[in-house]
Design an enzyme around this catalytic site. Structure first.
Site, PDB file in Angstrom:
ATOM      1  N   GLY A  31     -29.386 -11.022  -4.064  1.00  0.00           N
ATOM      2  CA  GLY A  31     -29.604 -10.980  -5.504  1.00  0.00           C
ATOM      3  C   GLY A  31     -28.347 -10.695  -6.302  1.00  0.00           C
ATOM      4  N   TYR A  32     -28.556 -10.367  -7.581  1.00  0.00           N
ATOM      5  CA  TYR A  32     -27.477 -10.224  -8.566  1.00  0.00           C
ATOM      6  C   TYR A  32     -26.640 -11.512  -8.532  1.00  0.00           C
ATOM      7  CZ  TYR A  32     -25.228  -7.442 -12.085  1.00  0.00           C
ATOM      8  OH  TYR A  32     -24.793  -6.961 -13.306  1.00  0.00           O
ATOM      9  N   GLY A  36     -21.180 -18.242  -7.647  1.00  0.00           N
ATOM     10  CA  GLY A  36     -20.963 -18.507  -6.219  1.00  0.00           C
ATOM     11  C   GLY A  36     -22.305 -18.776  -5.537  1.00  0.00           C
ATOM     12  N   HIS A  37     -23.275 -17.860  -5.742  1.00  0.00           N
ATOM     13  CA  HIS A  37     -24.617 -18.086  -5.175  1.00  0.00           C
ATOM     14  C   HIS A  37     -25.195 -19.400  -5.694  1.00  0.00           C
ATOM     15  CE1 HIS A  37     -24.756 -13.494  -5.225  1.00  0.00           C
ATOM     16  NE2 HIS A  37     -25.022 -13.773  -3.968  1.00  0.00           N
ATOM     17  N   SER A 186     -18.210 -12.197  -6.691  1.00  0.00           N
ATOM     18  CA  SER A 186     -18.948 -11.298  -5.803  1.00  0.00           C
ATOM     19  C   SER A 186     -19.857 -10.441  -6.674  1.00  0.00           C
ATOM     20  CB  SER A 186     -17.961 -10.384  -5.062  1.00  0.00           C
ATOM     21  OG  SER A 186     -18.631  -9.267  -4.516  1.00  0.00           O
ATOM     22  N   SER A 187     -21.052 -10.150  -6.170  1.00  0.00           N
ATOM     23  CA  SER A 187     -21.948  -9.258  -6.917  1.00  0.00           C
ATOM     24  C   SER A 187     -21.277  -7.912  -7.149  1.00  0.00           C
ATOM     25  CB  SER A 187     -23.258  -9.063  -6.160  1.00  0.00           C
ATOM     26  OG  SER A 187     -23.841 -10.311  -5.891  1.00  0.00           O
TER      27      SER A 187
END
Ligand code: PAF
Length: 291
Positions: A31-32, A36-37, A186-187
């Site tokens: 999550g978050y 990128g995700h 990055s988260s």
């Protein structure tokens, strides 16, 4: 978009696609979600008839003293992004659903898990990652799974697990997404103060210097490691966790650079640990290597 909370709900949902031979793509996340995700999600949506995303901050991959409690979470924003991207279902399991009360089985990919992040965080980190990912693969039973090159070691470890355990899934590893100044998304970037954020670019600067040195003919990794270390140590408040030059398949140390290498690093800023890497081939110009 369906929200699924139990294993039975996921199995029933996916079976509805499999029945008609429709391919299922899967993106496991904590999550978050950031760009990128979302680049993994977009690719999964393009390549499959059904895309499932999981959001689960997996407690077993955080070792004692790490940032499990502080790990950023924003379920509403994550769900909105998934919906906008055309995701078909999001799996949001609880710890109880994932692990029950008496789980005794874990997955350890030896050697590959024991170096770099596995050495600095402890072997338990990748045991936690592999165990949860293996369970998620068994629950979702996807055709394709998507991981980010930013966690290069994680992608390699998972690929080895898939091969060794004959898991019938294709793994796709997608390029690192960077902020305008080059910082890998990055988260955990959300946990940096303004001052830390301005210093966080130091890791990428060190990796780029290593790449320049290789392109300029330097072959001794010890010399390059020293140069990277100096760059990071010169910035107050940034601490080297590791800076290594390794073979991109075995992750063994590359003492002499005459083939493609993975330059991988981790630094700490206050309580936040950041990782990044570059794949570099000595013969290429910098424009040909992975940014
Ligand atoms: O990369 C991550 O976010 C996690 O390690 C993963 C693969 C979702 C397993 O918890």
């Amino acid at each position: 978009m369906q929200l699924l909370k139990t294993i039975d709900e996921v199995r029933e949902f996916v079976a509805g696609y499999k029945k008609f031979d429709r391919e299922v793509g899967f993106v496991p996340t904590m999550g978050y979600l950031h760009d990128g995700h979302m680049s993994l999600v977009d690719r999964a949506v393009q390549e499959n008839e059904c895309t499932v995303v999981s959001i689960f901050v997996n407690p077993t991959q955080f070792l004692p003293g790490e940032d499990f409690e502080e790990y950023p979470r924003d379920e509403a924003a994550d769900l909105q992004q998934c919906e906008d991207a055309g995701v078909d279902a999001v799996f949001l399991p609880s710890v109880e659903v994932m692990y029950g009360s008496n789980a005794l089985t874990s997955v350890h990919v030896s050697q590959l898990s024991d170096t770099l992040c596995g050495m600095s965080r402890g072997v338990g980190h990748f045991v936690g990652v592999c165990t949860v990912v293996c369970k998620l693969f068994n629950i979702v039973q996807p055709d394709r799974v998507y991981f980010g090159q930013k966690d290069a070691q994680q992608a390699l470890v998972i690929a080895k697990m898939i091969g060794d355990l004959n898991i019938p899934v294709d793994i796709k590893v997608c390029p690192i997404k960077r902020e305008d100044d080059g910082l890998a998304m990055s988260s955990r970037n959300a946990r940096l103060s303004e001052e830390e954020r301005s210093k966080a670019i130091t890791l990428y600067t060190a990796l780029c210097e290593a790449r320049n040195m290789i392109h300029n003919g330097e072959k001794a990794s010890m010399v390059i490691r020293e140069a990277m270390t100096e760059i990071v140590e010169n910035v107050d408040g940034v601490e080297v966790d590791y800076l290594e030059i390794v073979d991109p398949v075995s992750l063994g140390e590359a003492e002499w650079i005459d083939d493609t290498v993975l330059i991988a690093g981790a630094v700490k800023l206050g309580g936040v640990r950041l990782i990044d890497n570059l794949l570099v081939h000595p013969e290429n110009g910098p424009w040909e290597d992975d940014f």
